[in-house]
Design a protein around this motif. Structure first.
Motif, PDB file in Angstrom:
ATOM      1  N   ILE A 125       9.940  28.386  25.502  1.00 40.01           N
ATOM      2  CA  ILE A 125       9.701  27.896  26.851  1.00 40.01           C
ATOM      3  C   ILE A 125       8.625  26.830  26.799  1.00 40.01           C
ATOM      4  O   ILE A 125       7.501  27.082  26.389  1.00 40.01           O
ATOM      5  N   GLY A 126       9.015  25.622  27.169  1.00 40.71           N
ATOM      6  CA  GLY A 126       8.069  24.510  27.164  1.00 40.71           C
ATOM      7  C   GLY A 126       8.185  23.747  28.461  1.00 40.71           C
ATOM      8  O   GLY A 126       8.831  24.181  29.395  1.00 40.71           O
ATOM      9  N   ASP A 146       6.325  31.290  23.631  1.00 41.34           N
ATOM     10  CA  ASP A 146       5.646  30.659  24.760  1.00 41.34           C
ATOM     11  C   ASP A 146       4.849  29.483  24.221  1.00 41.34           C
ATOM     12  O   ASP A 146       3.855  29.662  23.530  1.00 41.34           O
ATOM     13  N   LEU A 147       5.307  28.276  24.530  1.00 42.94           N
ATOM     14  CA  LEU A 147       4.656  27.080  23.983  1.00 42.94           C
ATOM     15  C   LEU A 147       3.549  26.602  24.903  1.00 42.94           C
ATOM     16  O   LEU A 147       3.501  26.936  26.085  1.00 42.94           O
ATOM     17  N   GLY A 148       2.693  25.779  24.339  1.00 43.34           N
ATOM     18  CA  GLY A 148       1.591  25.243  25.121  1.00 43.34           C
ATOM     19  C   GLY A 148       1.965  23.940  25.800  1.00 43.34           C
ATOM     20  O   GLY A 148       3.063  23.419  25.634  1.00 43.34           O
ATOM     21  N   ALA A 149       1.012  23.414  26.576  1.00 42.64           N
ATOM     22  CA  ALA A 149       1.238  22.126  27.226  1.00 42.64           C
ATOM     23  C   ALA A 149       1.074  21.007  26.203  1.00 42.64           C
ATOM     24  O   ALA A 149       0.563  21.224  25.104  1.00 42.64           O
ATOM     25  N   GLY A 150       1.514  19.833  26.586  1.00 38.40           N
ATOM     26  CA  GLY A 150       1.340  18.684  25.713  1.00 38.40           C
ATOM     27  C   GLY A 150       2.460  18.552  24.708  1.00 38.40           C
ATOM     28  O   GLY A 150       3.374  19.377  24.648  1.00 38.40           O
ATOM     29  N   HIS A 165       3.514  20.665  16.509  1.00 42.01           N
ATOM     30  CA  HIS A 165       4.057  22.010  16.290  1.00 42.01           C
ATOM     31  C   HIS A 165       4.815  22.511  17.510  1.00 42.01           C
ATOM     32  O   HIS A 165       5.858  23.152  17.391  1.00 42.01           O
ATOM     33  N   THR A 166       4.275  22.193  18.681  1.00 44.66           N
ATOM     34  CA  THR A 166       4.935  22.606  19.924  1.00 44.66           C
ATOM     35  C   THR A 166       6.343  22.053  19.992  1.00 44.66           C
ATOM     36  O   THR A 166       7.308  22.770  20.260  1.00 44.66           O
ATOM     37  N   VAL A 167       6.454  20.742  19.748  1.00 44.50           N
ATOM     38  CA  VAL A 167       7.747  20.076  19.809  1.00 44.50           C
ATOM     39  C   VAL A 167       8.676  20.619  18.735  1.00 44.50           C
ATOM     40  O   VAL A 167       9.864  20.830  18.983  1.00 44.50           O
ATOM     41  N   ASP A 168       8.110  20.901  17.565  1.00 47.70           N
ATOM     42  CA  ASP A 168       8.906  21.443  16.461  1.00 47.70           C
ATOM     43  C   ASP A 168       9.550  22.764  16.852  1.00 47.70           C
ATOM     44  O   ASP A 168      10.743  22.972  16.642  1.00 47.70           O
ATOM     45  N   SER A 172      14.589  25.742  18.399  1.00 49.73           N
ATOM     46  CA  SER A 172      15.066  27.029  18.910  1.00 49.73           C
ATOM     47  C   SER A 172      16.487  26.865  19.440  1.00 49.73           C
ATOM     48  O   SER A 172      16.918  25.765  19.767  1.00 49.73           O
ATOM     49  N   HIS A 173      17.195  27.986  19.489  1.00 45.34           N
ATOM     50  CA  HIS A 173      18.590  27.932  19.943  1.00 45.34           C
ATOM     51  C   HIS A 173      18.687  27.499  21.387  1.00 45.34           C
ATOM     52  O   HIS A 173      19.584  26.780  21.788  1.00 45.34           O
ATOM     53  N   LEU A 174      17.742  28.002  22.171  1.00 47.64           N
ATOM     54  CA  LEU A 174      17.722  27.626  23.576  1.00 47.64           C
ATOM     55  C   LEU A 174      16.297  27.244  23.942  1.00 47.64           C
ATOM     56  O   LEU A 174      15.397  28.078  23.892  1.00 47.64           O
ATOM     57  N   GLY A 175      16.090  25.979  24.253  1.00 48.02           N
ATOM     58  CA  GLY A 175      14.779  25.545  24.715  1.00 48.02           C
ATOM     59  C   GLY A 175      14.799  25.496  26.226  1.00 48.02           C
ATOM     60  O   GLY A 175      15.613  24.800  26.810  1.00 48.02           O
ATOM     61  N   ILE A 176      13.938  26.284  26.825  1.00 47.48           N
ATOM     62  CA  ILE A 176      13.918  26.300  28.291  1.00 47.48           C
ATOM     63  C   ILE A 176      12.830  25.362  28.776  1.00 47.48           C
ATOM     64  O   ILE A 176      11.660  25.494  28.405  1.00 47.48           O
ATOM     65  N   LEU A 177      13.240  24.412  29.595  1.00 48.59           N
ATOM     66  CA  LEU A 177      12.309  23.434  30.131  1.00 48.59           C
ATOM     67  C   LEU A 177      11.903  23.906  31.516  1.00 48.59           C
ATOM     68  O   LEU A 177      12.725  23.995  32.416  1.00 48.59           O
TER      69      LEU A 177
END
Lengths: 355, 262
Positions: free
Chosen positions: A53-54, A173-177, A181-184, A189-194
C-alpha cells in the motif's frame, strides 16, 4: 546471520505446489521479470501474495488501509504477515492497538542482531502477525551504502514468508515519498494499492509515485535482461520534459519498439504480471468517487498499468475514534459504513487476485 | 500500422497513434465497443476533471479531446471506417457485413434498412392475417341483444273495464272508518289485481303487501316508509280520498307501537 538460520518458532506449512494461487502461478514468470536483481527466489512455487500500500503523499491513509485490510483478510481465514516498511515514521502498530514493540525491523535490518522469525510478533487481529517498523531515531542512523545488503536479506525473508512461515499474504505498509526502496517494494508486489485522497496534492504525488515506479521497473527489466542501453534510453525519453508534451508514457514506451523490440516486449511482459489497485480514501461525494474511476482509466491508458478500481472509503469519524480507543476499526466499529467499505475493497481485491 | 510519420514538432520519435490505438479498441471492435470507448475517454479528458491534475495541462487536454473526437467520427461510420482501414493498411479480414451489429452493418444504406423494415412488417402482417382468420372460424360472434325500452312496465293504475262502476264500489269500501287488512283484500278483490301485479307495478315488496293484508305490524317498516307504501298501493288501486285512509291506518299503527313500548 544466514538466511538458513531461521528459528523454528513457526513451523513451515504448505510446501506443495497445489497450494499456490492459480492467478499467481499463471503470471509468475511475468512477475519475476520485473523484480529487482537482488531479490532472489528460492522456491518459485511458494511465493506469498504480495500486497503493498503506497500513495506518494503522507497522510492518505496508507497505514490505516494496511491494518484494516490485513485484519479483514485474516478474519476470512488467510494467514497474513503485516510488515511496516514506513521506515522512519512507523506507526502501524498503533492502528492495531498495540504498544511499540521492543523488537522491530531495525533489529533485523540495521543492527542485524535478530532473525526475521524473532522479529515477527503476534498482533491483536486474528490470523495476522506483524513486523513493526522500529523507532524513528534508529533509521536516522541509516547510512548510504551499507543497507543494500541487509535489505536483500529483508527481500528474501519477505519472499520466503510462505515457504518458511506459511503466510498466504504479505501486506506491506509503505512510507510516503518516492524513496528507492519504497518504489521497489511497490512495483514488485503482485498488487500495489494506490491510496489517493480526492485532492490535487494527493493526485499529483500519486502520479509522481507511479512515474517513479515505471522508471524503476524499466531499470529492473533492463538489469535482468542486461539491456542497459535500452533501459537508459527509455528512461531518458520518459523523464525529458521537452519531449513529453501530450504523449502518454505508454505511447512513448511503444515508440522505442523500433530500436529495442526485445526490451519493450519484455517490459510489457513484466507489466502484465502485476496489478495496480486504486482506492479513494476520505470520500465525501460521488464526484470524489468519479475521480477514482477516472484515475483508473488514466492508469490504463497513460501508464499502461493493469489497473483496477478497488473501491472507495468514505470519510468517517469512526476511524479517529477507533484510533483513540486504541483498537482496530473493523473490530471497534463492526457496523460502521467504513467497515463495510473495507469489506468490499477486500472482496474486490480477492476477485482481481483470483481467490 | 504503417503510419510511421515522426512527430518532429514534439521532438519525439513517435509514430502517430492509429485511431484504434487512440480509442483503445481492437481492429474488429463493434460500433458499440467504439461508442463506449469514446464516451469513456470523453468523460476522462475534460477540463474539470481533477484526476488529470499535474499529468497533462489544459492545452494538452484539448488536443487529446480533439484527437479522440476525430478518431470517433471516422470509426463510428462504417463507410469511413472501411476507407480508413484500406488507406492505413489495416489487414481487416472482415467481410463487409461482419463489422458492426444488426443495424450498423457496413454498406447498409437507408433504403436497405427501409426495405428490411418493410419485409419485416409484411411478414408480421401476413402472420396476423392468418391468425385473425383462424380466430374468426373458431369463435363465431353471437348476435347482439337489443335492449329495447318497454313502456308497458310503467303503469300507474290498475286497468278496469268499467271505470264508473268500479269507482262507486271502491268509494263504498273507503267509507269504512275502521281500516284493516281484510278491507285491503276486499279492495283488491274488486279491482281484480293480484299481489304479484301490485308488486310488479308499484315496486313494493311482496312481503310487505302480505303483512299489510294480514295486519302484522311487526313486519312493517318505519312510519314514513309505511306512509309512502300505502300511498302508492292505494294510488295504484284508484282509491279516492286516500289521505284520510292513510291517516287512520297510521293512527292504528301508532297505537300498536305505543302498546309495544309499554
Amino acid at each position: 546471520m544466514d538466511i538458513t538460520s531461521y528459528s523454528t518458532k513457526k513451523q513451515p506449512q504448505g510446501q506443495n505446489i497445489n497450494h499456490a494461487n492459480e492467478w499467481l502461478k499463471e503470471r509468475h514468470s511475468q512477475w519475476v521479470a520485473g523484480l529487482p536483481p537482488f531479490a532472489q527466489l528460492f522456491d518459485v512455487h511458494n511465493v506469498p501474495t504480495m500486497i503493498s500500500i503506497g500513495g506518494g503523499k503522507g497522510g492518505v491513509g496508507k497505514s490505516f488501509i494496511s491494518a484494516n485490510l490485513a485484519a479483514k483478510l485474516g478474519s476470512l481465514g488467510f494467514k497474513v504477515l503485516l510488515v511496516d516498511l514506513d521506515l522512519g515514521g512507523a506507526n502501524l502498530h498503533t492502528y492495531l492497538g498495540m504498544g511499540s514493540n521492543k523488537l522491530s525491523l531495525a533489529d533485523f535490518v540495521l543492527y542485524e542482531q535478530k532473525s526475521f522469525a524473532e522479529v515477527i510478533q503476534p498482533s491483536s487481529a486474528n490470523n495476522v502477525d506483524i513486523v513493526s517498523g522500529g523507532k524513528d531515531e534508529s533509521w536516522a542512523l541509516e547510512g548510504e551504502g551499507n543497507t543494500t545488503g541487509s535489505l536483500a536479506l529483508l527481500w528474501e525473508s519477505i519472499l520466503g514468508a510462505k515457504r518458511n512461515f506459511g503466510y498466504d499474504f504479505v501486506v506491506l505498509d509503505l512510507g510516503a515519498g518516492i524513496h528507492r526502496h519504497t518504489v521497489d517494494f511497490f512495483q514488485s508486489s503482485h498488487l500495489g494499492i494506490l491510496s489517493v485522497l480526492p485532492e490535487p496534492t494527493s493526485i499529483e504525488n500519486a502520479y509522481t509515485f507511479l512515474k517513479a515506479c515505471m522508471s524503476r521497473l524499466i531499470e529492473n527489466v533492463g538489469t535482468n535482461k542486461e539491456e542497459f542501453e535500452a533501459a537508459y534510453k527509455t528512461k531518458e525519453l520518459l523523464t525529458n520534459p521537452d519531449r513529453s508534451r501530450g504523449v502518454s508514457y505508454a505511447q512513448r514506451i511503444k515508440s522505442m519498439y523500433q530500436e529495442y523490440p526485445h526490451f519493450v516486449e519484455e517490459l510489457f511482459y513484466a507489466l502484465s504480471g502485476r496489478q495496480l489497485g486504486i482506492v479513494i480514501n476520505q470520500v465525501h461525494s460521488q464526484r470524489d468517487v468519479d475521480i477514482g474511476l477516472s484515475m483508473n482509466q488514466i492508469c490504463q491508458n497513460f501508464f499502461a498499468f493493469q489497473s483496477v478500481f478497488l473501491g472507495f472509503l468514505n470519510h468517517d469519524d469512526a476511524a479517529r475514534k477507533a484510533l483513540r480507543n486504541k483498537s482496530l476499526l473493523i473490530n471497534d466499529f463492526p457496523h460502521a459504513i467504513l467497515t463495510k467499505r473495507i469489506g468490499s475493497v477486500v472482496n474486490q481485491l480477492q476477485k482481481c487476485l483470483g481467490y | 500500422m504503417n503510419d510511421m510519420t515522426t512527430n518532429s514538432t514534439l521532438g519525439v520519435n513517435t509514430r502517430k497513434q492509429s485511431y484504434y490505438e487512440l480509442l483503445g479498441v481492437s481492429q474488429d471492435a463493434t460500433s458499440t465497443n467504439i461508442r463506449e470507448a469514446y464516451f469513456r475517454l470523453k468523460n476522462t479528458y475534460t477540463q474539470t476533471n481533477q484526476a488529470l491534475y499535474s499529468l497533462v495541462d489544459h492545452s494538452e487536454i484539448d488536443e487529446i479531446s480533439k484527437q479522440v473526437e476525430q478518431a470517433y467520427e471516422v470509426l463510428v461510420n462504417t463507410h469511413s471506417r472501411l476507407e480508413y482501414n484500406r488507406t492505413h493498411g489495416f489487414e481487416s479480414n472482415l467481410e463487409e457485413d461482419q463489422i458492426g451489429d444488426e443495424f450498423h452493418r457496413v454498406g447498409a444504406t437507408a433504403s436497405d434498412v427501409g426495405e428490411r423494415f418493410r419485409n419485416f412488417r409484411e411478414e408480421n402482417l401476413s402472420k396476423r392475417r392468418i391468425r385473425s382468420e383462424e380466430f374468426s372460424t373458431a369463435y363465431k360472434p353471437k348476435p347482439m341483444k337489443s335492449n329495447k325500452l318497454s313502456f308497458d312496465r310503467i303503469k300507474k293504475h290498475v286497468s278496469v273495464d268499467d271505470l264508473g262502476q268500479y269507482e262507486s264500489e271502491i268509494s263504498d269500501l273507503a267509507l269504512d272508518s275502521d281500516w284493516s287488512g281484510d278491507l285491503f283484500i276486499k279492495l283488491r278483490g274488486v279491482s281484480g289485481a293480484t299481489q304479484e301485479e301490485i308488486q310488479y307495478h308499484t315496486k313494493i315488496s311482496l312481503g310487505f303487501i302480505k303483512s299489510l293484508e294480514s295486519d302484522s305490524f311487526a313486519q312493517m317498516p318505519q312510519e314514513s316508509y309505511l306512509k309512502g307504501f300505502l300511498s302508492s298501493y292505494l294510488g295504484y288501486l284508484r282509491v279516492p280520498k286516500k289521505d284520510t285512509i292513510i291517516e287512520s291506518y297510521l293512527g292504528k299503527y301508532r297505537d300498536w307501537k305505543s302498546q309495544q313500548s309499554n
